[in-house]
Design an enzyme around this catalytic site. Sequence first.
Site, PDB file in Angstrom:
ATOM      1  N   ASN A 214      -2.154  -4.340   1.661  1.00 17.74           N
ATOM      2  CA  ASN A 214      -1.498  -4.012   2.923  1.00 17.74           C
ATOM      3  C   ASN A 214      -0.825  -5.269   3.476  1.00 17.74           C
ATOM      4  O   ASN A 214      -0.856  -6.326   2.851  1.00 17.74           O
ATOM      5  CB  ASN A 214      -2.507  -3.428   3.921  1.00 17.74           C
ATOM      6  CG  ASN A 214      -3.673  -4.363   4.169  1.00 17.74           C
ATOM      7  OD1 ASN A 214      -3.503  -5.464   4.690  1.00 17.74           O
ATOM      8  ND2 ASN A 214      -4.875  -3.911   3.790  1.00 17.74           N
ATOM      9  N   ASP A 283      -8.942   1.288   2.218  1.00 17.57           N
ATOM     10  CA  ASP A 283      -9.791   2.483   2.301  1.00 17.57           C
ATOM     11  C   ASP A 283      -9.954   3.149   0.936  1.00 17.57           C
ATOM     12  O   ASP A 283     -10.921   3.876   0.704  1.00 17.57           O
ATOM     13  CB  ASP A 283      -9.189   3.503   3.278  1.00 17.57           C
ATOM     14  CG  ASP A 283      -9.192   2.992   4.714  1.00 17.57           C
ATOM     15  OD1 ASP A 283     -10.163   2.303   5.092  1.00 17.57           O
ATOM     16  OD2 ASP A 283      -8.223   3.263   5.442  1.00 17.57           O
ATOM     17  N   LYS A 293      -1.537  -3.977 -19.113  1.00 17.72           N
ATOM     18  CA  LYS A 293      -0.451  -3.604 -18.222  1.00 17.72           C
ATOM     19  C   LYS A 293       0.022  -2.180 -18.506  1.00 17.72           C
ATOM     20  O   LYS A 293       0.264  -1.809 -19.659  1.00 17.72           O
ATOM     21  CB  LYS A 293       0.714  -4.575 -18.399  1.00 17.72           C
ATOM     22  CG  LYS A 293       1.927  -4.240 -17.529  1.00 17.72           C
ATOM     23  CD  LYS A 293       3.074  -5.200 -17.794  1.00 17.72           C
ATOM     24  CE  LYS A 293       4.303  -4.782 -17.006  1.00 17.72           C
ATOM     25  NZ  LYS A 293       5.452  -5.672 -17.297  1.00 17.72           N
ATOM     26  N   LYS A 341     -14.322   5.262  16.808  1.00 18.89           N
ATOM     27  CA  LYS A 341     -14.871   4.326  15.825  1.00 18.89           C
ATOM     28  C   LYS A 341     -16.018   3.522  16.416  1.00 18.89           C
ATOM     29  O   LYS A 341     -17.003   3.239  15.733  1.00 18.89           O
ATOM     30  CB  LYS A 341     -13.759   3.385  15.338  1.00 18.89           C
ATOM     31  CG  LYS A 341     -14.178   2.452  14.213  1.00 18.89           C
ATOM     32  CD  LYS A 341     -13.046   1.518  13.773  1.00 18.89           C
ATOM     33  CE  LYS A 341     -11.959   2.259  13.046  1.00 18.89           C
ATOM     34  NZ  LYS A 341     -10.935   1.309  12.486  1.00 18.89           N
ATOM     35  N   LYS A 345     -19.451   4.161  14.272  1.00 22.41           N
ATOM     36  CA  LYS A 345     -19.869   3.072  13.386  1.00 22.41           C
ATOM     37  C   LYS A 345     -20.898   2.147  14.029  1.00 22.41           C
ATOM     38  O   LYS A 345     -21.217   1.097  13.483  1.00 22.41           O
ATOM     39  CB  LYS A 345     -18.641   2.292  12.914  1.00 22.41           C
ATOM     40  CG  LYS A 345     -17.658   3.201  12.154  1.00 22.41           C
ATOM     41  CD  LYS A 345     -16.555   2.439  11.462  1.00 22.41           C
ATOM     42  CE  LYS A 345     -15.654   3.406  10.693  1.00 22.41           C
ATOM     43  NZ  LYS A 345     -14.596   2.725   9.923  1.00 22.41           N
TER      44      LYS A 345
END
Length: 405
Positions: A214, A283, A293, A341, A345
């Site tokens: 990311n 995630d 490859k 959350k 959590k």
Amino acid sequence: MLKNKHILLCVTGGIAVYKAVALVSKLSQAGAEVKVIMTESATQFVAPLTFQVMSRNDVYTDTFDEKDSSVIAHIDLADWADLIIVAPATANVIGKLANGIADDMVTTTLLAATADVWIAPAMNVHMYDHPAVIRNIDRLHKDGYRFIEPSEGFLACGYVGKGRLEEPERITELVERHFSEGNHSEPGILAGKKVVVTAGPTRERIDPVRYLSNFSSGKMGYAMAEAASRLGAETVLVSGPVGLEVPAGIRAVQVESAADMLDSVLAEYATADVVIKAAAVADYRPKTVHGGKMKKQDGDSVIELERTTDILKTLGEQKEGQCLIGFAAETDRVAEYARGKLERKNLDYIIANDVTAPTGVFGSDTNVVTLFGRDGTEVSFPATEKKALALKLLRRIFGGERDDR
């Protein structure tokens, strides 16, 4: 800034001893009074006279050479110091200190010390990575010693890697920050606490040349780690792959995948007082990682993904008194998802930001966040440079600071 501060510099044997001379100069120029103890090996690189001239104080090399008969030198020096720095610190002296060995002037004085002791390692990259050295450093961390991480670069042995003594200017800056914190209204609000911070992205391998990741730059996590250290905490930074320099005085653990980060955080969790999970962890990961490859084919290709372990949820389930702080980078319904959350959590606080906002996107030097707490806290912070914001957040959480402007 360091006027009337007593700095005891313990110099051990390595080529980086020449940098310790510059460190004495920098600390003295900043106003500190510096006294130096050298090991016998250190004197093979630089003569004691050099340090005597730079510090304008006697240099100590022998436990039995009592320069003042009215005191016992190693006890007197230990009591005199406001801060003790071991630079350069060899693998040998780190091992001795970790095992309580006192067989020379340096180690005898360190065992008698009650002041903070900072250790600045300098050695070959492979020595620094040796399991015995890692084990000794970890033991000293647990005993309350702080480390000034070595930097990466060209080493005297010819290798390029981590092991260079941190630059004297950086060490002096760290010392100045240490003492300047004592002039604030919240001195050392995290003193005696161990804070673990995660930062940056993770990479999930597809094959030897490709991965999923990311846009996280790691800047906010690194800022949180630096702020925790400035406020007195023993700080461990568990970082994914980023292009940032680890702040001085912080122990860094470099990881790649979500699984690596989970293992590294859990290894520190039992002894942590605070965990700040600022990393942008993947995630999902490829269900199959190809050994070679993947070759280009005609038409489309499908990569099957599987869930990674939710690190924050795992920490919440295993929490035994730790303060657990999460981050929520959202693109819509930010407050709703953040509060969900927080409860789901088992967090104590969550710091939420809208990454679609111009000042809150990945890689930006500023951030706009809202702090939500299990105790009902809800505080919004306008666009603020990330290092300043990190200090504001920690002061708000741990110091009760109400000025959130």
